[in-house]
Structure formats: C-alpha cells, structure tokens
Write a protein that holds these residues in place. Structure first.
Motif, short mmCIF file in Angstrom:
data_model
loop_
_atom_site.label_atom_id
_atom_site.label_comp_id
_atom_site.label_asym_id
_atom_site.label_seq_id
_atom_site.Cartn_x
_atom_site.Cartn_y
_atom_site.Cartn_z
N ASP A 203 0.82 -1.21 0.00
CA ASP A 203 0.00 0.00 0.00
C ASP A 203 0.86 1.26 0.00
N LYS A 204 2.00 1.21 0.66
CA LYS A 204 2.87 2.38 0.78
C LYS A 204 3.96 2.36 -0.28
N LYS A 205 4.26 3.53 -0.81
CA LYS A 205 5.36 3.64 -1.76
C LYS A 205 6.70 3.47 -1.06
N ARG A 206 7.63 2.81 -1.75
CA ARG A 206 8.97 2.67 -1.16
C ARG A 206 9.68 4.01 -1.13
N ASP A 207 9.40 4.88 -2.06
CA ASP A 207 9.78 6.28 -2.00
C ASP A 207 8.86 7.03 -2.94
N PRO A 208 8.87 8.37 -2.92
CA PRO A 208 7.87 9.12 -3.69
C PRO A 208 7.91 8.88 -5.19
N GLY A 209 9.01 8.44 -5.74
CA GLY A 209 9.12 8.23 -7.17
C GLY A 209 8.75 6.84 -7.64
N ARG A 210 8.06 6.07 -6.79
CA ARG A 210 7.68 4.70 -7.13
C ARG A 210 6.16 4.55 -7.00
N PRO A 211 5.59 3.56 -7.66
CA PRO A 211 4.16 3.30 -7.50
C PRO A 211 3.88 2.50 -6.23
N PHE A 277 1.30 8.59 -9.45
CA PHE A 277 2.61 8.11 -9.93
C PHE A 277 3.33 9.26 -10.60
N THR A 278 4.53 9.52 -10.11
CA THR A 278 5.33 10.65 -10.56
C THR A 278 6.75 10.21 -10.80
N LEU A 279 7.32 10.64 -11.92
CA LEU A 279 8.74 10.40 -12.18
C LEU A 279 9.53 11.56 -11.59
N PHE A 280 10.20 11.30 -10.48
CA PHE A 280 10.99 12.34 -9.84
C PHE A 280 12.37 12.40 -10.47
N THR A 281 12.77 13.59 -10.90
CA THR A 281 14.04 13.74 -11.58
C THR A 281 15.17 14.12 -10.64
N ASN A 366 14.74 20.40 -12.00
CA ASN A 366 14.48 19.15 -11.26
C ASN A 366 12.99 18.96 -10.99
N ASN A 367 12.13 19.65 -11.74
CA ASN A 367 10.70 19.42 -11.61
C ASN A 367 10.36 17.99 -12.04
N PRO A 368 9.51 17.32 -11.30
CA PRO A 368 9.13 15.95 -11.67
C PRO A 368 8.15 15.94 -12.83
#
Length: 487
Positions: A203-211, A277-281, A366-368
């Motif tokens: 349920d929880k993302k492993r970090d903000p840039g993951r689903p 879902f966000t691709l963090f750069t 560095n905007n996602p």
C-alpha cells in the motif's frame, strides 16, 4: 557501457530497438533477453535492473518522459500547438497530422519505453531464482517492474497501435524477425502485468518516485477506460474501470492520495497528495526535466516556444483560479509587461510548466513529471460509472464536483443523463489536464479527433488534410522499420 552493433544478427534488433545496455555477445541462455540469469540472482541484482528501468524513462533528449516529446506527440489534440514559423517543423507535423517516420521527436518515447521493457522483462523472467532478501522486498521489486512494463506498453500501443511485443519466454525466437502485435494482444499483456503488480505491491510507496498498490489500480482503471473506446470498443470495460477507480477512492487514506487543496501550481512541483505516480528527476535518479523552462516560454522572454495552448481552447476554458494558474497571459520583456497578444506567436502559454522559483530561462530543471494524478482517478470513476450504468450515481457527481469545486466552478446540474454527464466529465478532463497530454488520448478513444480539429481559430495551425483514424497512430521510427521490415 559502450554501445556495440557488431553482434550476431539475431541480437541486432534488440540493440537497435533498445539501443543501450547491450552485452557484447549473445549467450546460449538468453533468459531476460540481455542480462542473463547470473546478474539477477540476488535482490541487489533485481534492484540494479529496476533502477535501470526507471532511469530509461528519464534521460533528457534521449529516452523517456523528461523531454518535450510526449507533448509534441499529442499536439493533434485541441489543447496544444506550436510555433507557426521558426525551426519547429517536427512539432508542426504532429499538430498538422503529417508525421514522418523520420521525426526524431518520437524517438525518446519509443526508445525509453522499450529500454524499460528490456530491464523489467529481465526482472520478471528471473526473480523466482533469487534466494536472498525477504519475500516482501522481492515482491515489491517485481510489482514495480510489472507496473513499469505495463505503463510502457500502454503508451506504445496508444501512440503506435500495433507494436512489437518483446518475447517473454526464456528461450526467445529470432528477434530480428519480430512482428507487430495487434492492440488486443498488447492490452492482454498490460492487464496481466497489472494484475501481477496489484497482487505484489504494498500500500505504501517505497519512496515518492515509485508506485504503490493504489497507483497500480489507478493505471488499470485508466487502461480499462481506454479499452472501452477505440480501437477495442469493449464497453464491458467501463464497469471494470469504475470498479477499479472506486477501489482507489475508497482506500485513498491507505494509499496517501487525495485531491490537493493548496496552491494549484504546487501540484506540478510534485510531492503533494495529488501524486499517484510521478517520475521524480531529483534524488537517486540524478537526471532532469527538459520541458519545464525555455520550452514553455515565448521568444520575447528568450524562450523556445516549443508548445503553448490553442486559441479556441484558451477562450473556451472557464474563468477562475484554475485558468489563472494554468496559463501565462502576460510577460515581462525588457522591464515592460506585455499581453500574450503582443508576443511573437500571439498565444497564451502554459504556466503550469513554468519554473516557479529561481531562474525561468533554463533548459533543465528538477521538476518531476506527473504521470497520474488523483484527479485522474476521480474523473475516471465519474465517466466510467455513468457510461457503464447509463445514470450517474451520487459518488460520480461527488467525484467530478470535487474537481470543479477546487477549480472555482459550480457543481454539474443534477439529473443529467448518463451520456450528457459523461460528456461533461470528458470536458472537465480537458480543462483539468490541459497540456498534460491527456486530451489527445481522450479524443482518440472517443473518436473525436476530427471534430476537435474542425473549428480551428485562424491563428492556429490547420490540419494538412482530412483526418482519418489512420492518423490516430504514429509511424514506426524509420531506423527500426528499415532493419526489420515486419515493423
């Protein structure tokens, strides 16, 4: 790793299709297609391959979604256009429906998606031999890999229609002779990948840039909504789309999702509850976004004018706080403020893709890249529920009205028919996701591309000819089509 192309012919197409990450020779045990089994026999190996999969979607100017390519490729919609002059020929091809197979703006999406498919297929094929690590860790890795592979095939089939499916069996056939698969086969694989991801993801993302599990459900809901329209036209999928979106809505607290109620522009800086879902750069990916900044600025400010809004779309956009946050209509030039009518292109620009702090006139930031927002989930449910049952329910009204309330708009009138309600929701999607490449896919699935381009403002680019469904899909990039005539 050096790129090498003097390999056996059977291996050449993978190197051309996936370009990076090829080993020097094809082994007799091509499990995972390229990496082989030894590199993926541990959790560390799986994590390394997964890092590569994410990275392939975030290589500016080369592969993935951090360039202006996905914006260029969706200019056939009525919310995006480009410079009528200057050196924007490749952009104009998309807006005018005369795309050449040599158009380089297609390459980042084609290449990035297939490179990610390469890495994720390695993981999916080999994870069962891993002996170290916990089951939860391995499952999370495989779930993410399955999600990314589904996401990539989803983008590929929506943009190109019939696309090659990279063989998933351990001992693959002659890769030089890959053929294109029909969308139905591609969507079958997408559904299978997302079913696996949903089962394995936490349920929880492993970090903000993951689903997480909620992101998987949200993507699956979007896939079902698309399958209900053109080209599959399987209207039974509307009910599935509504049900899957409702699972996300009903469990938003567990997934840490919600409609963000602060400054609208902060959504596009990432890190809000809106992120599904966000691709963090920034962070571990060490890359950057190259469509925020100069791409979205007029020449008058020193920008590149790669993309901006069409005039009719801007005029029809309902006034209010969302419109003010979506578009830039005034620009400071040599200390003077000028309106958009006095810019070189005589168009408003997209403020949501403007760098909000620091220097604006940069070609990287560095905007996602926000791929799926919680607003998507709400509007998927509203449209799909109304189309599935013929009558919008209270939760469908609540979903669309939550988005409208945030935008400063009044609720939709009660008592709408299912069709009228769904039409209103599609229009709401156009406003809410303006410029975010969503509108093109809506017009395609609903077979409304020609209608949306029929009443152009004279100040916008006109189609080069009659628009047919043939123009819904892009030509396969020329280099790959030459190497493999099946493509």
């Amino acid at each position: 790793m050096k790129r090498q192309f003097h390999m056996k012919k059977i291996y050449m197409v993978i190197c051309l299709l996936l370009t990076a990450g090829c080993s020097k020779q094809l082994t007799e045990d091509p499990r995972g297609l390229v990496g082989g089994s030894q590199a993926l026999s541990s959790v560390a190996g799986l994590e390394s391959a997964l890092t590569g999969a994410y990275g392939s979607l975030m290589v500016p100017w080369n592969s993935g979604f951090t360039t202006v390519s996905q914006i260029a490729m969706t200019m056939g919609a009525d919310d995006l256009t480009t410079h009528p002059g200057s050196n924007k020929e490749e952009f104009r091809e998309f807006d005018r429906f005369n795309v050449s197979s040599l158009n380089s703006r297609m390459n980042p999406i084609w290449l990035g998606c297939y490179k990610t498919i390469q890495s994720t297929t390695n993981i999916i094929n080999n994870y069962q031999q891993v002996q170290d690590g916990t089951t939860a860790t391995v499952n999370a890795i495989v779930g993410e890999a399955s999600f990314l592979r589904a996401l990539c095939y989803y983008w590929l089939t929506r943009l190109w229609g019939e696309v090659p499916i990279i063989p998933t069996e351990k001992y693959s056939t002659d890769l030089l002779n890959l053929t294109k698969s029909a969308p139905a086969a591609v969507y079958k694989l997408i559904e299978e990948d997302l079913a696996r991801a949903e089962e394995m993801m936490p349920d929880k993302k492993r970090d903000p840039g993951r689903p997480n599990k909620g992101a998987v459900k949200a993507l699956l809901a979007d896939v079902y909504l698309t399958e209900a329209g053109w080209p599959l036209k399987d209207q039974s999928k509307y009910a599935l789309a509504a049900a899957k979106a409702k699972e996300v809505i009903d469990n938003k607290a567990a997934y840490s999702f919600d409609l963000y109620q602060g400054d609208y522009l902060k959504i596009f800086a990432g890190g809000t509850t809106e992120d599904v879902f966000t691709l963090f750069t920034r962070g571990q990916w060490s890359t950057y976004n190259s469509f925020y900044g100069l791409s979205t600025m007029p020449e008058n400010e020193g920008g590149w004018s790669d993309f901006f809004t069409e005039l009719k779309f801007f005029r029809d956009f309902p006034a209010g706080s969302r419109k003010d946050a979506t578009f830039s209509t005034e620009f400071v030039v040599n200390g003077d403020t000028i309106p958009w009518q006095e810019t070189t292109t005589k168009h408003p620009y997209y403020k949501k893709f403007t760098i909000q702090s620091g220097a604006k006139n940069v070609y990287m930031s560095n905007n996602p890249v926000i791929m799926i927002r919680y607003a998507h989930v709400l509007l998927i449910y509203a449209e799909a529920q109304a189309r599935a049952t013929g009558t919008p329910d209270a939760q469908a009204y609540a979903a669309v009205n939550a988005v409208r309330q945030r935008a400063g708009l009044s609720p939709l009138p009660e008592g709408l028919s299912g069709n009228d309600f769904a039409t209103a929701v599609v229009q709401e999607r156009a406003w809410e996701f303006a410029g975010e490449w969503n509108r093109w896919f809506d017009l395609v699935r609903l077979e409304q591309v020609a209608a949306a381009n029929a009443d152009k403002d004279p100040g916008d680019l006109a189609p080069a000819g009659t628009i047919t469904q043939k123009q819904y899909w892009m030509p396969v990039p020329g280099a790959d089509a030459i190497i493999n005539p099946n493509l």
